[in-house]
Design a protein around this motif. Structure first.
Motif, PDB file in Angstrom:
ATOM      1  N   ILE A 110      47.574  -3.387  36.552  1.00 16.47           N
ATOM      2  CA  ILE A 110      48.577  -2.538  35.903  1.00 16.47           C
ATOM      3  C   ILE A 110      49.422  -1.823  36.961  1.00 16.47           C
ATOM      4  CG2 ILE A 110      48.919  -0.571  34.353  1.00 16.47           C
ATOM      5  CD1 ILE A 110      46.254  -1.408  32.999  1.00 16.47           C
ATOM      6  N   GLU A 111      48.790  -1.363  38.022  1.00 20.75           N
ATOM      7  CA  GLU A 111      49.508  -0.741  39.137  1.00 20.75           C
ATOM      8  C   GLU A 111      50.573  -1.683  39.691  1.00 20.75           C
ATOM      9  OE1 GLU A 111      50.545   1.263  42.803  1.00 20.75           O
ATOM     10  OE2 GLU A 111      49.704   2.027  40.937  1.00 20.75           O
ATOM     11  N   GLU A 112      50.185  -2.907  39.964  1.00 21.83           N
ATOM     12  CA  GLU A 112      51.125  -3.863  40.544  1.00 21.83           C
ATOM     13  C   GLU A 112      52.249  -4.192  39.561  1.00 21.83           C
ATOM     14  OE1 GLU A 112      48.726  -6.396  43.853  1.00 21.83           O
ATOM     15  OE2 GLU A 112      48.399  -7.013  41.763  1.00 21.83           O
ATOM     16  N   PHE A 113      51.891  -4.306  38.285  1.00 24.94           N
ATOM     17  CA  PHE A 113      52.923  -4.586  37.285  1.00 24.94           C
ATOM     18  C   PHE A 113      53.933  -3.444  37.209  1.00 24.94           C
ATOM     19  CE2 PHE A 113      54.579  -3.680  33.091  1.00 24.94           C
ATOM     20  CZ  PHE A 113      55.355  -4.811  32.882  1.00 24.94           C
ATOM     21  N   VAL A 114      53.449  -2.206  37.075  1.00 21.83           N
ATOM     22  CA  VAL A 114      54.351  -1.058  36.916  1.00 21.83           C
ATOM     23  C   VAL A 114      55.255  -0.894  38.133  1.00 21.83           C
ATOM     24  CG1 VAL A 114      54.451   1.465  36.731  1.00 21.83           C
ATOM     25  CG2 VAL A 114      52.858   0.164  35.280  1.00 21.83           C
ATOM     26  N   ASP A 115      54.687  -1.000  39.317  1.00 21.57           N
ATOM     27  CA  ASP A 115      55.489  -0.873  40.534  1.00 21.57           C
ATOM     28  C   ASP A 115      56.601  -1.930  40.549  1.00 21.57           C
ATOM     29  OD1 ASP A 115      56.016   0.317  43.134  1.00 21.57           O
ATOM     30  OD2 ASP A 115      55.238  -1.539  43.993  1.00 21.57           O
ATOM     31  N   GLY A 116      56.250  -3.167  40.226  1.00 22.32           N
ATOM     32  CA  GLY A 116      57.237  -4.242  40.218  1.00 22.32           C
ATOM     33  C   GLY A 116      58.263  -4.099  39.109  1.00 22.32           C
ATOM     34  N   TYR A 117      57.808  -3.693  37.926  1.00 16.94           N
ATOM     35  CA  TYR A 117      58.702  -3.551  36.774  1.00 16.94           C
ATOM     36  C   TYR A 117      59.750  -2.480  37.039  1.00 16.94           C
ATOM     37  CZ  TYR A 117      60.020  -3.347  31.802  1.00 16.94           C
ATOM     38  OH  TYR A 117      60.695  -3.392  30.614  1.00 16.94           O
TER      39      TYR A 117
END
Length: 250
Positions: A40-47
């Motif tokens: 979720i961390e990686e998704f949010v940062d990328g999004y």
């Protein structure tokens, strides 16, 4: 000192808030047993970066992550990790978004798979408490009216309201005046005025309201080990009324 925002600033903060709301909608689709909060961390940062924004909390007082991910008895500021979420867990995802210099802050608690009836009640009561607080945001009311509405509702449901962490003004920095407790007395505190922008973020525990700090210096958890939930919106007071900048409603 409370900084009043112009309508233009509120409009820009609302654009940020809508990006944050969209981010939460995407996160909600990810929550299931087996997923990790690191994913979720990686998704949010990328999004956020894909949409021209960043997480304002990266680097804030040395914090390293785009989200806070607080699981079960963690009240707030949990670190994202590579441990899988389990059926019956709850997880709170909290982030502050910066889009072109304008901020929005929102936390949301999610059930992981099927949760117990008591856990679901905690989630329902905490979310309802958020809106009980928002109902008190009216020009001429006082900040204490918000906390009183939240506390009386939560305690009537048999739960407790965390005292150690509270809502706050926001923009252009993460934490500004006024302080917005989730407890207190009506008719107390600063008077609500047009141009104020602040968060309301009740943190509610099944057990006692006391918290303790982990050795990492960030993560707070319930002292008695009971579950904790949190829901948070950013609220703007405008000439046309009250606006939830981070609303997830269409």
């Amino acid at each position: 000192m409370i900084t009043l925002k112009s309508q233009r600033e509120i409009d820009m903060m609302t654009k940020t808030g809508q990006l944050l709301a969209d981010t939460h909608k995407q996160v909600a689709k990810m929550i299931k047993p087996g997923v990790t909060t690191w994913e979720i961390e990686e998704f949010v940062d990328g999004y956020l970066r894909k949409h021209g924004a960043i997480s304002e909390q990266i680097g804030y007082r040395g914090y390293k992550y785009a989200i806070c991910a607080s699981i079960n008895d963690e009240v707030c500021h949990g670190f994202p990790r590579k441990t899988s979420l389990k059926e019956g867990d709850i997880v709170t995802i909290d982030t502050v978004v910066n889009l072109n210099g304008y901020l929005a802050d929102s936390a949301w608690s999610y059930p992981v798979g099927k949760v117990s009836d008591l856990t679901q009640k905690l989630l329902d009561v905490t979310k309802e408490a958020l809106y009980k607080g928002i109902d008190q945001v009216k020009v001429g009311n006082r900040i204490g009216d918000i906390g009183f509405a939240i506390q009386t509702y939560v305690e009537a449901q048999g739960f407790s309201v965390v005292r150690d962490f509270i809502g706050h003004g926001i923009g252009p920095t993460i934490h500004e005046d006024p302080k917005v407790p989730n407890y207190g007395l009506p008719g107390k505190g600063p008077r609500i005025r047009e141009g104020m922008v602040f968060t309301i973020e009740p943190m509610v525990n099944i057990g006692g309201y006391e918290t303790k700090m982990d050795n990492n210096g960030w993560t707070a958890r319930t002292r008695d080990g009971s579950l904790s939930a949190q829901y948070e919106h950013t609220i703007a007071v405008t000439k046309d009324g009250i606006f939830i900048t981070t609303s997830q409603e269409d």
